[in-house]
Design a protein around this motif. Structure first.
Motif, PDB file in Angstrom:
ATOM      1  N   ALA A  48       0.834  -1.205   0.000  1.00 41.66           N
ATOM      2  CA  ALA A  48       0.000   0.000   0.000  1.00 41.66           C
ATOM      3  C   ALA A  48       0.868   1.254   0.000  1.00 41.66           C
ATOM      4  O   ALA A  48       0.559   2.237  -0.694  1.00 41.66           O
ATOM      5  CB  ALA A  48      -0.927  -0.010   1.210  1.00 41.66           C
ATOM      6  N   ASP A  49       1.973   1.238   0.745  1.00 36.65           N
ATOM      7  CA  ASP A  49       2.883   2.384   0.776  1.00 36.65           C
ATOM      8  C   ASP A  49       3.515   2.628  -0.607  1.00 36.65           C
ATOM      9  O   ASP A  49       3.626   3.776  -1.051  1.00 36.65           O
ATOM     10  CB  ASP A  49       3.990   2.172   1.804  1.00 36.65           C
ATOM     11  N   VAL A  50       3.925   1.549  -1.267  1.00 36.82           N
ATOM     12  CA  VAL A  50       4.522   1.677  -2.605  1.00 36.82           C
ATOM     13  C   VAL A  50       3.503   2.267  -3.571  1.00 36.82           C
ATOM     14  O   VAL A  50       3.809   3.190  -4.334  1.00 36.82           O
ATOM     15  CB  VAL A  50       5.043   0.315  -3.116  1.00 36.82           C
ATOM     16  N   GLN A  51       2.284   1.755  -3.533  1.00 36.17           N
ATOM     17  CA  GLN A  51       1.246   2.275  -4.420  1.00 36.17           C
ATOM     18  C   GLN A  51       0.958   3.742  -4.139  1.00 36.17           C
ATOM     19  O   GLN A  51       0.791   4.545  -5.059  1.00 36.17           O
ATOM     20  CB  GLN A  51      -0.026   1.447  -4.283  1.00 36.17           C
ATOM     21  N   SER A  52       0.916   4.095  -2.861  1.00 36.18           N
ATOM     22  CA  SER A  52       0.672   5.490  -2.490  1.00 36.18           C
ATOM     23  C   SER A  52       1.777   6.400  -3.015  1.00 36.18           C
ATOM     24  O   SER A  52       1.507   7.482  -3.559  1.00 36.18           O
ATOM     25  CB  SER A  52       0.568   5.602  -0.974  1.00 36.18           C
ATOM     26  N   LEU A  53       3.018   5.973  -2.865  1.00 36.74           N
ATOM     27  CA  LEU A  53       4.141   6.779  -3.358  1.00 36.74           C
ATOM     28  C   LEU A  53       4.120   6.901  -4.883  1.00 36.74           C
ATOM     29  O   LEU A  53       4.418   7.978  -5.431  1.00 36.74           O
ATOM     30  CB  LEU A  53       5.467   6.181  -2.896  1.00 36.74           C
ATOM     31  N   LEU A  54       3.777   5.832  -5.563  1.00 43.87           N
ATOM     32  CA  LEU A  54       3.712   5.893  -7.027  1.00 43.87           C
ATOM     33  C   LEU A  54       2.597   6.821  -7.497  1.00 43.87           C
ATOM     34  O   LEU A  54       2.782   7.601  -8.444  1.00 43.87           O
ATOM     35  CB  LEU A  54       3.522   4.484  -7.611  1.00 43.87           C
ATOM     36  N   ILE A  55       1.462   6.759  -6.845  1.00 48.57           N
ATOM     37  CA  ILE A  55       0.356   7.665  -7.194  1.00 48.57           C
ATOM     38  C   ILE A  55       0.750   9.101  -6.910  1.00 48.57           C
ATOM     39  O   ILE A  55       0.496  10.013  -7.716  1.00 48.57           O
ATOM     40  CB  ILE A  55      -0.926   7.266  -6.427  1.00 48.57           C
ATOM     41  N   GLN A  56       1.398   9.321  -5.780  1.00 51.40           N
ATOM     42  CA  GLN A  56       1.870  10.666  -5.429  1.00 51.40           C
ATOM     43  C   GLN A  56       2.850  11.169  -6.490  1.00 51.40           C
ATOM     44  O   GLN A  56       2.779  12.326  -6.911  1.00 51.40           O
ATOM     45  CB  GLN A  56       2.539  10.600  -4.062  1.00 51.40           C
ATOM     46  N   LYS A  57       3.738  10.296  -6.922  1.00 52.50           N
ATOM     47  CA  LYS A  57       4.736  10.660  -7.921  1.00 52.50           C
ATOM     48  C   LYS A  57       4.069  11.029  -9.249  1.00 52.50           C
ATOM     49  O   LYS A  57       4.452  12.011  -9.891  1.00 52.50           O
ATOM     50  CB  LYS A  57       5.704   9.493  -8.104  1.00 52.50           C
ATOM     51  N   LEU A  58       3.055  10.281  -9.629  1.00 48.51           N
ATOM     52  CA  LEU A  58       2.358  10.563 -10.883  1.00 48.51           C
ATOM     53  C   LEU A  58       1.504  11.827 -10.799  1.00 48.51           C
ATOM     54  O   LEU A  58       1.472  12.639 -11.730  1.00 48.51           O
ATOM     55  CB  LEU A  58       1.490   9.372 -11.293  1.00 48.51           C
ATOM     56  N   ASN A  59       0.804  12.002  -9.689  1.00 41.21           N
ATOM     57  CA  ASN A  59      -0.071  13.165  -9.544  1.00 41.21           C
ATOM     58  C   ASN A  59       0.705  14.484  -9.454  1.00 41.21           C
ATOM     59  O   ASN A  59       0.263  15.501  -9.978  1.00 41.21           O
ATOM     60  CB  ASN A  59      -0.946  13.021  -8.302  1.00 41.21           C
ATOM     61  N   TYR A  60       1.804  14.449  -8.781  1.00 45.59           N
ATOM     62  CA  TYR A  60       2.568  15.683  -8.552  1.00 45.59           C
ATOM     63  C   TYR A  60       3.878  15.688  -9.322  1.00 45.59           C
ATOM     64  O   TYR A  60       4.866  16.272  -8.879  1.00 45.59           O
ATOM     65  CB  TYR A  60       2.834  15.844  -7.049  1.00 45.59           C
ATOM     66  N   PHE A  61       3.881  15.070 -10.483  1.00 46.66           N
ATOM     67  CA  PHE A  61       5.098  14.932 -11.266  1.00 46.66           C
ATOM     68  C   PHE A  61       5.725  16.301 -11.575  1.00 46.66           C
ATOM     69  O   PHE A  61       6.917  16.511 -11.347  1.00 46.66           O
ATOM     70  CB  PHE A  61       4.805  14.178 -12.568  1.00 46.66           C
ATOM     71  N   LYS A  62       4.934  17.223 -12.086  1.00 45.72           N
ATOM     72  CA  LYS A  62       5.470  18.547 -12.458  1.00 45.72           C
ATOM     73  C   LYS A  62       6.003  19.280 -11.231  1.00 45.72           C
ATOM     74  O   LYS A  62       7.068  19.887 -11.286  1.00 45.72           O
ATOM     75  CB  LYS A  62       4.392  19.382 -13.148  1.00 45.72           C
ATOM     76  N   TYR A  63       5.260  19.231 -10.138  1.00 48.21           N
ATOM     77  CA  TYR A  63       5.688  19.902  -8.916  1.00 48.21           C
ATOM     78  C   TYR A  63       6.993  19.295  -8.396  1.00 48.21           C
ATOM     79  O   TYR A  63       7.924  20.009  -8.022  1.00 48.21           O
ATOM     80  CB  TYR A  63       4.591  19.817  -7.853  1.00 48.21           C
ATOM     81  N   LEU A  64       7.047  17.961  -8.352  1.00 45.02           N
ATOM     82  CA  LEU A  64       8.245  17.286  -7.851  1.00 45.02           C
ATOM     83  C   LEU A  64       9.450  17.593  -8.730  1.00 45.02           C
ATOM     84  O   LEU A  64      10.566  17.787  -8.235  1.00 45.02           O
ATOM     85  CB  LEU A  64       8.013  15.774  -7.775  1.00 45.02           C
ATOM     86  N   LYS A  65       9.239  17.653 -10.038  1.00 46.06           N
ATOM     87  CA  LYS A  65      10.333  17.958 -10.958  1.00 46.06           C
ATOM     88  C   LYS A  65      10.816  19.398 -10.778  1.00 46.06           C
ATOM     89  O   LYS A  65      12.022  19.653 -10.745  1.00 46.06           O
ATOM     90  CB  LYS A  65       9.854  17.785 -12.392  1.00 46.06           C
ATOM     91  N   SER A  66       9.872  20.325 -10.658  1.00 47.02           N
ATOM     92  CA  SER A  66      10.250  21.735 -10.558  1.00 47.02           C
ATOM     93  C   SER A  66      10.901  22.083  -9.221  1.00 47.02           C
ATOM     94  O   SER A  66      11.724  22.990  -9.141  1.00 47.02           O
ATOM     95  CB  SER A  66       9.036  22.636 -10.804  1.00 47.02           C
ATOM     96  N   THR A  67      10.536  21.382  -8.169  1.00 50.12           N
ATOM     97  CA  THR A  67      11.119  21.664  -6.849  1.00 50.12           C
ATOM     98  C   THR A  67      12.283  20.737  -6.524  1.00 50.12           C
ATOM     99  O   THR A  67      12.784  20.748  -5.404  1.00 50.12           O
ATOM    100  CB  THR A  67      10.054  21.531  -5.741  1.00 50.12           C
ATOM    101  N   ASN A  68      12.674  19.938  -7.477  1.00 50.41           N
ATOM    102  CA  ASN A  68      13.793  19.007  -7.322  1.00 50.41           C
ATOM    103  C   ASN A  68      13.536  18.011  -6.175  1.00 50.41           C
ATOM    104  O   ASN A  68      14.443  17.628  -5.453  1.00 50.41           O
ATOM    105  CB  ASN A  68      15.106  19.753  -7.116  1.00 50.41           C
ATOM    106  N   SER A  69      12.273  17.625  -5.986  1.00 48.34           N
ATOM    107  CA  SER A  69      11.892  16.663  -4.948  1.00 48.34           C
ATOM    108  C   SER A  69      11.633  15.276  -5.529  1.00 48.34           C
ATOM    109  O   SER A  69      11.191  14.372  -4.832  1.00 48.34           O
ATOM    110  CB  SER A  69      10.631  17.139  -4.234  1.00 48.34           C
ATOM    111  N   PHE A  70      11.893  15.129  -6.808  1.00 51.44           N
ATOM    112  CA  PHE A  70      11.612  13.869  -7.484  1.00 51.44           C
ATOM    113  C   PHE A  70      12.503  12.732  -6.970  1.00 51.44           C
ATOM    114  O   PHE A  70      12.040  11.617  -6.736  1.00 51.44           O
ATOM    115  CB  PHE A  70      11.808  14.061  -8.997  1.00 51.44           C
TER     116      PHE A  70
END
Length: 167
Positions: A48-70
């Protein structure tokens, strides 16, 4: 039931010895079963944690990329995936080890009985052969029941996690 009754009529002393051995085996297997249930719940939670992190990564892809949090999120996914793999491996190994251990235990009990009655008591093996057949069938039934429970308990982790989160 019928095997136990038959062996009790033929030789109550030996039946009680085997019954005691079955109780010891059952206690050991119960301990393994509890451990497998805990592992199963951890596997489900990690998944469940892995799935949650993957969904988070997909939903906030642009934000994570722009803030260097990817990269930190990707590292968390890698860690959780490794943990999931390790826990799944442990669960699989333990549940598959059960059958050979149970068969080994059954053979050891039967060999000890034969050694005691034929070697020490000098009883002819023909007298205990039918009794050994009854006892072997009884032990196999007990072990098959426990084996089925072990297979079931491996998959109950999801139910336990859902129940725990609902409270």
């Amino acid at each position: 039931g019928i095997y136990c009754a038959g062996s009790l009529v033929i030789n109550p002393e030996l039946t009680l010895i085997v019954f005691a051995a079955c109780i010891i085996l059952f206690c050991f297997l119960k301990r393994i079963s509890r451990y497998l249930q805990k592992l199963s719940a951890l596997v489900t939670q990690t998944n469940a944690d892995v799935q949650s992190l993957l969904i988070q990564k997909l939903n906030y892809f642009k934000y994570l990329k722009s803030t260097n949090s990817f990269t930190p999120v990707l590292n968390q996914v890698k860690e959780k995936t490794k943990l999931y793999k390790d826990l799944s491996f442990k669960t699989g190994v333990i549940s598959e080890m059960f059958q050979p251990i149970a068969e080994y235990f059954t053979l050891v009990v039967i060999l000890l009985i034969i050694g005691y009655y034929v070697g020490l008591q000098e009883t002819p093996i023909q007298e205990i052969f039918i009794l050994l057949l009854f006892l072997y069938r009884t032990l196999l039934r007990i072990l098959q029941l426990q084996s089925a429970w072990q297979r079931f308990s491996v998959f109950t982790g999801a139910v336990n996690v859902i129940h725990t989160e609902g409270q």
